[in-house]
Design a protein around this motif. Structure first.
Motif, short mmCIF file in Angstrom:
data_model
loop_
_atom_site.label_atom_id
_atom_site.label_comp_id
_atom_site.label_asym_id
_atom_site.label_seq_id
_atom_site.Cartn_x
_atom_site.Cartn_y
_atom_site.Cartn_z
N THR A 1 3.55 -11.84 -1.57
CA THR A 1 3.98 -11.02 -0.45
C THR A 1 4.01 -11.77 0.87
O THR A 1 5.00 -11.71 1.61
CB THR A 1 3.05 -9.79 -0.32
N ARG B 1 6.82 6.36 1.59
CA ARG B 1 6.63 5.49 0.43
C ARG B 1 6.17 6.36 -0.73
O ARG B 1 5.12 7.00 -0.65
CB ARG B 1 5.62 4.39 0.74
N ILE C 1 3.67 5.42 -5.53
CA ILE C 1 2.47 5.93 -6.21
C ILE C 1 2.66 7.37 -6.65
O ILE C 1 2.22 7.77 -7.73
CB ILE C 1 1.25 5.78 -5.29
N ALA D 1 -5.19 3.75 -6.31
CA ALA D 1 -4.00 3.16 -5.67
C ALA D 1 -3.81 3.71 -4.26
O ALA D 1 -3.52 2.95 -3.32
CB ALA D 1 -2.77 3.43 -6.52
N PHE D 2 -3.96 5.04 -4.10
CA PHE D 2 -3.82 5.65 -2.77
C PHE D 2 -4.89 5.10 -1.80
O PHE D 2 -4.59 4.75 -0.66
CB PHE D 2 -3.95 7.17 -2.86
N SER E 1 -4.07 1.51 -0.81
CA SER E 1 -2.90 1.41 0.06
C SER E 1 -3.26 1.77 1.50
O SER E 1 -2.74 1.16 2.46
CB SER E 1 -1.77 2.32 -0.43
N LYS E 2 -4.16 2.74 1.69
CA LYS E 2 -4.59 3.11 3.05
C LYS E 2 -5.36 1.95 3.71
O LYS E 2 -5.18 1.67 4.89
CB LYS E 2 -5.47 4.35 2.99
N LEU F 1 -5.04 -1.26 3.02
CA LEU F 1 -4.09 -2.34 3.31
C LEU F 1 -3.23 -2.01 4.52
O LEU F 1 -2.87 -2.89 5.31
CB LEU F 1 -3.20 -2.61 2.09
N ASP F 2 -2.89 -0.71 4.69
CA ASP F 2 -2.13 -0.29 5.87
C ASP F 2 -2.92 -0.58 7.15
O ASP F 2 -2.36 -1.03 8.15
CB ASP F 2 -1.80 1.21 5.81
N TYR G 1 -2.83 -4.26 7.87
CA TYR G 1 -1.50 -4.66 8.36
C TYR G 1 -1.31 -4.26 9.81
O TYR G 1 -0.83 -5.03 10.64
CB TYR G 1 -0.40 -4.04 7.49
#
Length: 536
Positions: free
Chosen positions: A434, A500, A503, A519-520, A523-524, A526-527, A530
């Motif tokens: 990525t 998105r 998921i 997964a949820f 993802s939070k 990682l957000d 970022y």
């Protein structure tokens, strides 16, 4: 299969505006294109771009030609972007009259329908390929032929001449059947050249077609000077297919005795070798006329099409209600990216790749056959390069990523040259991690997007959209996800995708809740990372 003139007329009338049901033999269809010299053309589409954009499927959809000559010519036309549009006005006049005058169209098609034998595909060998060469001992053949004739004439006066005749006959039979292989290479092609020339003469009777080639009459005249010699080869083909065994055997004996076949065949080839330009001129004329009828038929079968506006501005690209011709009930989309390039975001199956292919196919058809699948289409004269369908090259030991690197490197080299380019990329650098994908992607896309180039690129990386929003117009495709279904509307929307749903789609398809929850949560996290480290 024998077909009456009435049936032929009914078939041709019924075919106008409709898809062909024929089989497509691309190895034969491509012959003219692959052997043609394209030095003066603006661009020849590469095999890579054709594969990326499903070119063969586009050709099968667009091909409404009557003859195999027209089919080969149309294939070359669609793969070759001309340097300018000088002939467009005259071309459109002919297409318009062909469309309106059904009697004219039918008359032209009846003549063209004579060029539908498989051997028609090989007419191109008469002006593109090397001919078979005479053997070094060929000078003996006229001597042996004359010896046979003299021995036969002397039989009445000198009976012993029979022994000379029999000896020469044995040698001549060997040469005669040695030459059969040479004759078989041309036994279908040369008769089809005669048919081609006759068809060209018939087409040339129509005033609207006379301006296409000013020296066509001269070319036909030059070829017709050896028509009688070529007719012998046509007779041989007819003997093999139609006449009785007894007459065929008698003719074989005469031809073997005097070695007529090698003498005439190599004599004809010598003459034809000096007339390659004239043969190609006649071929191109007939193919061009048939391709114009095909374009008229294609347009007749479309609910929506337009003639493109081709202008000199290097950064103009506008389409209204543009659609993909090969997708049934395709959702049309409009776009205006004049002055900028386009970056598309969205999930898989939302329509990104199909839209990029739609742009590519419309650009090709607009620049080659002056027909776009849209209500309005405006662009500059562009060269087209793509990186869409990339795979591992196991034979040459190249990974997916390395193949992608080489493909995009070629685009970078092309971007340095004069002229305008259209670069089509799907999921740039998806073969790597990525961080490096986003970094390299941003650098490459910024480089490609200069004053003369237009780039259409799709990505899953929202971060890439943020980094390029000053240089690229952002568009996206999205879907609606409820508790049980995923609905795609395939409508192009401005801006980057905000929702998105990857998921959620896993959840809809019955993945274990443990996987969904983890997964949820991840993802939070990682957000947040970022957003903290976001680069502008």
């Amino acid at each position: 299969m024998f077909e009456t003139r009435k049936k032929t007329r009914e078939r041709l009338i019924g075919s106008f505006g409709r898809l062909k049901s024929d089989s497509f033999y691309f190895e034969s269809i491509e012959k003219y294109f692959k052997n043609k010299i394209h030095d003066e053309d603006f661009q020849v589409l590469t095999d890579k771009t054709c594969k990326d954009l499903d070119f063969n499927e586009l050709f099968m959809f667009a091909d409404r030609t009557t003859s195999y000559v027209g089919q080969q010519f149309l294939y070359d036309t669609l793969r070759t972007i001309p340097p300018n549009g000088d002939i467009i006005v005259e071309q459109e006049k002919i297409i318009d009259q062909i469309t309106k005058d059904s009697n004219l169209r039918l008359e032209l098609q009846i003549h063209l329908d004579k060029l539908t034998r498989e051997s028609t595909y090989f007419i191109t060998t008469l002006f593109q390929d090397e001919y078979i060469k005479k053997p070094k001992w060929f000078s003996l053949i006229p001597v042996l032929s004359l010896t046979s004739l003299l021995s036969l004439l002397m039989l009445s006066f000198i009976p012993q001449a029979l022994f000379i005749l029999m000896g020469v006959m044995i040698i001549n039979l060997g040469i005669h059947y040695w030459n059969k292989q040479n004759l078989n290479e041309y036994i279908g092609t040369i008769p089809q050249l005669l048919t081609l020339t006759r068809v060209a003469e018939e087409l040339l009777r129509h005033d609207i077609l006379k301006k296409i080639s000013i020296d066509l009459t001269e070319s036909i005249t030059v070829i017709n000077k050896i028509r009688h010699r070529m007719s012998f080869i046509r007779l041989e083909a007819k003997l093999q297919s139609d006449l009785g065994v007894f007459f065929w055997s008698f003719m074989e004996l005469i031809k073997a005795l005097f070695l007529l076949e090698p003498l005439i065949l190599f004599g004809v080839l010598k003459k034809l070798n000096l007339k390659r330009r004239e043969i190609e001129n006649v071929f191109s004329f007939v193919g061009y006329v048939d391709s114009l009828i095909s374009i008229a038929s294609l347009r007749q079968g479309l609910d929506l099409f337009c003639l493109p506006e081709i202008n000199g501005n290097s950064k103009v690209f506008e389409a209204i209600e543009m659609y993909h011709p090969l997708i049934v009930n395709c959702v049309p989309n409009s776009i205006n990216c004049s002055g900028k390039s386009i970056l598309l975001t969205g999930s898989n199956m939302s329509g990104k790749t199909s839209f990029i292919r739609t742009v590519g196919l419309n650009t090709i058809s607009g620049l080659t056959i002056n027909t776009c699948f849209a209500r309005h289409f405006s662009m500059s004269r562009l060269k087209i390069y793509s990186a869409i369908r990339i795979s591992d090259d196991l034979v040459n030991d190249k990974s997916y990523y390395f193949e992608e690197v080489l493909t995009i490197k070629e685009m970078i080299e092309k971007s340095k040259m004069l002229g305008s380019n259209l670069f089509l990329l799907d999921e740039i650098f998806k073969g790597t991690n990525t961080i490096e994908r986003i970094s390299a992607g941003r650098a490459v896309l910024s480089y490609l997007n200069n004053e003369s180039n237009t780039v259409f690129v799709s990505t899953h990386d929202i971060e890439l959209a943020d980094l390029l929003q000053s240089d690229y117009k952002l568009y996206h495709f999205s879907e609606q996800v409820d508790n049980k279904t995923v609905d795609f509307d395939f409508k192009l929307k401005q801006g980057k995708v905000e929702n998105r749903n990857a998921i959620r789609i896993l959840e809809i398809n019955g993945y274990p809740m443990q996987i969904i929850t983890e997964a949820f949560d991840l993802s939070k996290k990682l957000d947040k990372i970022y957003n903290i480290n976001k680069i502008y």
